[in-house]
Design a protein around this motif. Sequence first.
Motif, mmCIF file in Angstrom:
data_model
loop_
_atom_site.group_PDB
_atom_site.id
_atom_site.type_symbol
_atom_site.label_atom_id
_atom_site.label_comp_id
_atom_site.label_asym_id
_atom_site.label_seq_id
_atom_site.Cartn_x
_atom_site.Cartn_y
_atom_site.Cartn_z
ATOM 1 N N PHE A 21 1.426 -6.613 -1.646
ATOM 2 C CA PHE A 21 0.066 -7.029 -1.943
ATOM 3 C C PHE A 21 -0.730 -5.851 -2.492
ATOM 4 C CE2 PHE A 21 1.479 -9.889 1.468
ATOM 5 C CZ PHE A 21 1.242 -11.122 0.870
ATOM 6 N N LEU A 22 -1.632 -6.122 -3.431
ATOM 7 C CA LEU A 22 -2.429 -5.052 -4.022
ATOM 8 C C LEU A 22 -3.268 -4.331 -2.975
ATOM 9 C CD1 LEU A 22 -3.635 -6.683 -7.370
ATOM 10 C CD2 LEU A 22 -1.705 -5.141 -6.986
ATOM 11 N N SER A 23 -3.642 -5.031 -1.922
ATOM 12 C CA SER A 23 -4.435 -4.413 -0.858
ATOM 13 C C SER A 23 -3.663 -3.351 -0.095
ATOM 14 C CB SER A 23 -4.927 -5.479 0.118
ATOM 15 O OG SER A 23 -3.838 -6.155 0.728
ATOM 16 N N GLU A 24 -2.340 -3.313 -0.293
ATOM 17 C CA GLU A 24 -1.498 -2.339 0.391
ATOM 18 C C GLU A 24 -1.253 -1.091 -0.454
ATOM 19 O OE1 GLU A 24 1.958 -4.081 2.558
ATOM 20 O OE2 GLU A 24 1.299 -5.928 1.599
ATOM 21 N N ALA A 63 -2.961 2.121 -2.790
ATOM 22 C CA ALA A 63 -4.166 2.899 -3.081
ATOM 23 C C ALA A 63 -3.807 4.067 -3.985
ATOM 24 C CB ALA A 63 -4.813 3.404 -1.796
ATOM 25 N N ASP A 118 -7.862 -3.334 -9.468
ATOM 26 C CA ASP A 118 -7.703 -4.190 -8.286
ATOM 27 C C ASP A 118 -7.001 -3.532 -7.111
ATOM 28 O OD1 ASP A 118 -8.940 -6.301 -9.718
ATOM 29 O OD2 ASP A 118 -7.012 -6.770 -10.648
ATOM 30 N N ILE A 119 -6.978 -2.209 -7.056
ATOM 31 C CA ILE A 119 -6.476 -1.511 -5.882
ATOM 32 C C ILE A 119 -7.510 -0.476 -5.444
ATOM 33 C CG2 ILE A 119 -4.022 -1.867 -6.376
ATOM 34 C CD1 ILE A 119 -3.874 0.903 -7.525
ATOM 35 N N ASP A 120 -7.408 -0.046 -4.204
ATOM 36 C CA ASP A 120 -8.387 0.897 -3.668
ATOM 37 C C ASP A 120 -8.261 2.255 -4.342
ATOM 38 O OD1 ASP A 120 -9.242 -1.081 -2.012
ATOM 39 O OD2 ASP A 120 -8.417 -0.230 -0.166
ATOM 40 N N LYS A 124 -4.367 3.572 8.265
ATOM 41 C CA LYS A 124 -4.861 2.524 7.372
ATOM 42 C C LYS A 124 -3.734 1.552 6.995
ATOM 43 C CE LYS A 124 -8.902 4.501 7.293
ATOM 44 N NZ LYS A 124 -10.037 3.915 8.034
ATOM 45 N N LYS A 125 -4.095 0.564 6.194
ATOM 46 C CA LYS A 125 -3.195 -0.538 5.848
ATOM 47 C C LYS A 125 -2.200 -0.200 4.746
ATOM 48 C CE LYS A 125 -6.738 -2.013 2.610
ATOM 49 N NZ LYS A 125 -7.712 -3.046 2.211
ATOM 50 N N TYR A 126 -2.315 0.967 4.144
ATOM 51 C CA TYR A 126 -1.595 1.231 2.904
ATOM 52 C C TYR A 126 -0.096 1.429 3.126
ATOM 53 C CZ TYR A 126 -6.379 1.976 1.466
ATOM 54 O OH TYR A 126 -7.719 1.825 1.247
ATOM 55 N N SER A 127 0.685 0.731 2.317
ATOM 56 C CA SER A 127 2.134 0.897 2.309
ATOM 57 C C SER A 127 2.576 1.834 1.190
ATOM 58 C CB SER A 127 2.826 -0.461 2.139
ATOM 59 O OG SER A 127 2.533 -1.318 3.224
#
Length: 268
Positions: free
Chosen positions: A4-7, A9, A30-32, A58-61
């Motif tokens: 997911f793009l939320s993962e 940064a 669309d990414i942090d 944090k959530k980042y993979s």
Amino acid sequence: MSIFLSEIAILTTVSNKLLYKKSIQTFPLDIDLIAIDGSEGLFGIESIKFMFKKLSSKKYSWIIMVDEDVLFANPQSVFEIIGKMIKNNIDVCSIRDGGILSWRDKNPFLPNPFFCILNFDKIKSLYSEKEVVENQFLLANEFDDDLSSLNFKYDVDSIFEEYYCFFLWLRRKKMKFHFLHAVSDTFENDLETTTVFDFNGEILLYHTWYARMYGVSEFHTKRIDRIVNICVPHITQDKIRVLWLKDYAFNFRKYFRKIKNRILNKFK
């Protein structure tokens, strides 16, 4: 396995905000976007250590480390690169720090993190700052990469950069590396700018180098602006949101390190 793009940064340690305001216009959408304040000399291994302190929970993979003097020509292809990294179990994707450029003859077994994608989820589960800093050493014949395709000089015994310890630690933890192809002869009268290619051989980005000279040196400012004009879209992104991080204790540590070194040198 999907991502997911939320993962994902992008992390940039910024010492030249003037250039960063321009280069960030070329970054993937669309990414942090995260920036570490490097205006007071925080960079390299200190930046990497700070990254893990601030982001490990944090959530980042996936973390994409990018310098502020990097300009993307095809920013969205980083997602395809990450997809191929997942498919092929690659943990680190970057550019060799020796043998690629005529004037950069450092260690070819290790990356230059001006652009470096990390499997952050996997790495942070093993991360130990103490272990990392203890890996600033080389062993004879430790790595067996095929270097036959490198066109320029390199030094397998180089321990030139302080951040090498991080990547040496990763290699000794059996992380899988993939090195992208790059050249430095794309532009006439500009041997500094490095062109980096993606997995498909398409231009991914330009690393212009000498960020600290942007807005200071007329030569480097004009040279970098030439690439900016190629990469920055005609319609710029409005209200780009950046999470700024600052290590407020860095100056104190730097000051006491200087005092300690003075004392040690005096006794020596």
